[in-house]
Structure formats: C-alpha cells, structure tokens
Scaffold this motif. Structure first.
Motif, PDB file in Angstrom:
ATOM      1  N   ALA A 126       0.837  -1.207   0.000  1.00 26.22           N
ATOM      2  CA  ALA A 126       0.000   0.000   0.000  1.00 26.22           C
ATOM      3  C   ALA A 126       0.869   1.254   0.000  1.00 26.22           C
ATOM      4  CB  ALA A 126      -0.929   0.000   1.214  1.00 26.22           C
ATOM      5  N   ALA A 127       1.953   1.234   0.762  1.00 28.89           N
ATOM      6  CA  ALA A 127       2.854   2.393   0.803  1.00 28.89           C
ATOM      7  C   ALA A 127       3.520   2.617  -0.553  1.00 28.89           C
ATOM      8  CB  ALA A 127       3.917   2.197   1.883  1.00 28.89           C
ATOM      9  N   ALA A 128       3.926   1.529  -1.220  1.00 32.08           N
ATOM     10  CA  ALA A 128       4.543   1.656  -2.542  1.00 32.08           C
ATOM     11  C   ALA A 128       3.556   2.250  -3.534  1.00 32.08           C
ATOM     12  CB  ALA A 128       5.035   0.297  -3.021  1.00 32.08           C
TER      13      ALA A 128
ATOM     14  N   LEU B 250       3.277   5.942  -2.785  1.00 33.64           N
ATOM     15  CA  LEU B 250       4.459   6.669  -3.260  1.00 33.64           C
ATOM     16  C   LEU B 250       4.457   6.806  -4.782  1.00 33.64           C
ATOM     17  CD1 LEU B 250       7.214   5.232  -0.909  1.00 33.64           C
ATOM     18  CD2 LEU B 250       6.216   7.518  -0.856  1.00 33.64           C
ATOM     19  N   ASN B 251       4.057   5.756  -5.488  1.00 26.50           N
ATOM     20  CA  ASN B 251       3.976   5.828  -6.951  1.00 26.50           C
ATOM     21  C   ASN B 251       2.957   6.872  -7.388  1.00 26.50           C
ATOM     22  OD1 ASN B 251       5.946   3.903  -7.388  1.00 26.50           O
ATOM     23  ND2 ASN B 251       4.490   2.209  -7.503  1.00 26.50           N
ATOM     24  N   THR B 252       1.831   6.934  -6.697  1.00 29.61           N
ATOM     25  CA  THR B 252       0.814   7.941  -7.011  1.00 29.61           C
ATOM     26  C   THR B 252       1.358   9.340  -6.741  1.00 29.61           C
ATOM     27  OG1 THR B 252      -0.953   6.393  -6.459  1.00 29.61           O
ATOM     28  CG2 THR B 252      -1.534   8.725  -6.472  1.00 29.61           C
TER      29      THR B 252
ATOM     30  N   LYS C  59       5.303  14.639 -10.907  1.00 31.66           N
ATOM     31  CA  LYS C  59       5.734  14.694 -12.313  1.00 31.66           C
ATOM     32  C   LYS C  59       4.751  15.522 -13.141  1.00 31.66           C
ATOM     33  CE  LYS C  59       7.153  11.614 -16.054  1.00 31.66           C
ATOM     34  NZ  LYS C  59       7.323  10.218 -16.441  1.00 31.66           N
ATOM     35  N   ASN C  60       3.462  15.315 -12.898  1.00 34.62           N
ATOM     36  CA  ASN C  60       2.428  16.060 -13.610  1.00 34.62           C
ATOM     37  C   ASN C  60       2.500  17.550 -13.253  1.00 34.62           C
ATOM     38  OD1 ASN C  60       0.222  16.806 -15.090  1.00 34.62           O
ATOM     39  ND2 ASN C  60      -1.278  15.693 -13.865  1.00 34.62           N
ATOM     40  N   ALA C  61       2.701  17.872 -11.990  1.00 35.01           N
ATOM     41  CA  ALA C  61       2.813  19.269 -11.564  1.00 35.01           C
ATOM     42  C   ALA C  61       4.038  19.926 -12.206  1.00 35.01           C
ATOM     43  CB  ALA C  61       2.892  19.354 -10.040  1.00 35.01           C
ATOM     44  N   HIS C  62       5.142  19.210 -12.281  1.00 35.65           N
ATOM     45  CA  HIS C  62       6.357  19.739 -12.909  1.00 35.65           C
ATOM     46  C   HIS C  62       6.114  20.000 -14.392  1.00 35.65           C
ATOM     47  CE1 HIS C  62      10.512  19.481 -14.592  1.00 35.65           C
ATOM     48  NE2 HIS C  62      10.717  20.324 -13.582  1.00 35.65           N
TER      49      HIS C  62
END
Length: 179
Positions: free
Chosen positions: A147-149, A152-154, A160-163
């Motif tokens: 669940a943590a992975a 973190l991926n999300t 990345k989208n914000a950048h």
C-alpha cells in the motif's frame, strides 16, 4: 455470554509435566471446526476439526496471552469450535458452545483469528507460545508495504504532472512575452 476456554485434562497434564522438567509446554497451533457443543475436559480433539494452522503472532500480557493465526484457503464452513494445541499435538483447550456459531469461513476472506488465553487456571510459567514460520507481523507488513509503494507511486506521478504543468506554463509565459 462470553465463551470460556475449557482446558483439557491432557493439556493440563502436559503443562504440569513440562513444568516438573523445568520447561514450558509450547502452544503452536490453533484449529477451527464446525461442531457446536459444550466442551469437556476429557476431550482429546475437536469434534469436527476442519483446519489447523500455526500460531502466527502473540503478545504476553502476564496472566493473559493473546495469540493470532491466519486462516486462508478454499474451505467454507461455519466456525463453531476453536482448539488450542501444544507442539506435540495435545489439545490444550477448546472454545465452543452448544448452538452457537462463532463466525463463518469463506474462501474469499482471510480470517485472522485473535484469542486471549487466561493463564490463571494453569500452573505458573508452564506455557509459552512458539510462532510458526510465517509471522503475522510479516504478513501485515507486506500488505502495508504494498500500500505504501502504491501511495508513493501515485505521489511521484502527481509531482511529475505538476512539474510538467509548471514547464508548460513557463513556455506559454515566454511565448506571450515575445509577442
């Protein structure tokens, strides 16, 4: 009405025997069965055992021990009896009550069964719990890590989208400034 564990004569004898040798009887397994009845101290097995598993976790609480095991697989039945077993297969005690269903076991649901064993009826320091190969904490940790992975991926995708949006905004501002 709370269910009480009915200790068996053989289970108590095994605890006394271990204690007389300076050892502790080792609780290693629990089992589910589908027979509902009033347990007897003369029992040596569950009335209709369906599956037996290793203890996967435990907590020492002085006069109370909490133990857990994971029941998973393809079986389906009403849980009406729970047995606690020592390392040599001796039935230490039974939870059951005539006409009472304790739960229901289905293939779709992993049953994590916790129970508390009150040790006041046993000789002092006569039992311990031996956890099986797959510790419950590891099972839960693997689920938490997955669940943590995913989290973190999300988060990485959002950053990345914000950048990318910031870069696009900067290009548009540069283009507007050169007009």
């Amino acid at each position: 009405m709370a269910l009480k564990l009915q200790f068996t004569q053989q289970g108590l004898a095994a605890c006394l025997d271990a204690q007389s040798k300076g050892l502790k009887a080792e609780i290693t397994h629990m089992a589910f069965g589908d027979a509902a009845y009033n347990p007897s101290q003369n029992q040596t097995q569950l009335n209709n055992e369906r599956e037996r598993i290793e203890i996967n976790d435990w907590q020492d609480g002085g006069q109370n021990m909490r133990m857990a095991g994971v029941f998973d697989g393809e079986l389906e039945y009403a849980i009406r009896e729970i047995g606690i077993f020592l390392s040599d297969g001796t039935l230490l005690g039974v939870y059951s009550q005539s006409g009472k269903t304790l739960g229901y076991r289905t293939p779709a649901v992993k049953v994590i069964q916790w129970f508390t064993l009150n040790l006041s009826a046993l000789p002092t320091n006569s039992v311990t719990v031996v956890v099986g190969a797959e510790n419950l904490n590891l099972v839960l940790d693997a689920e938490f890590i997955a669940a943590a992975a995913s989290f973190l991926n999300t988060g990485a995708a959002i950053i990345k989208n914000a950048h990318w949006n910031m870069q696009l905004s900067e290009r548009i501002r540069t283009m507007e400034g050169s007009l």
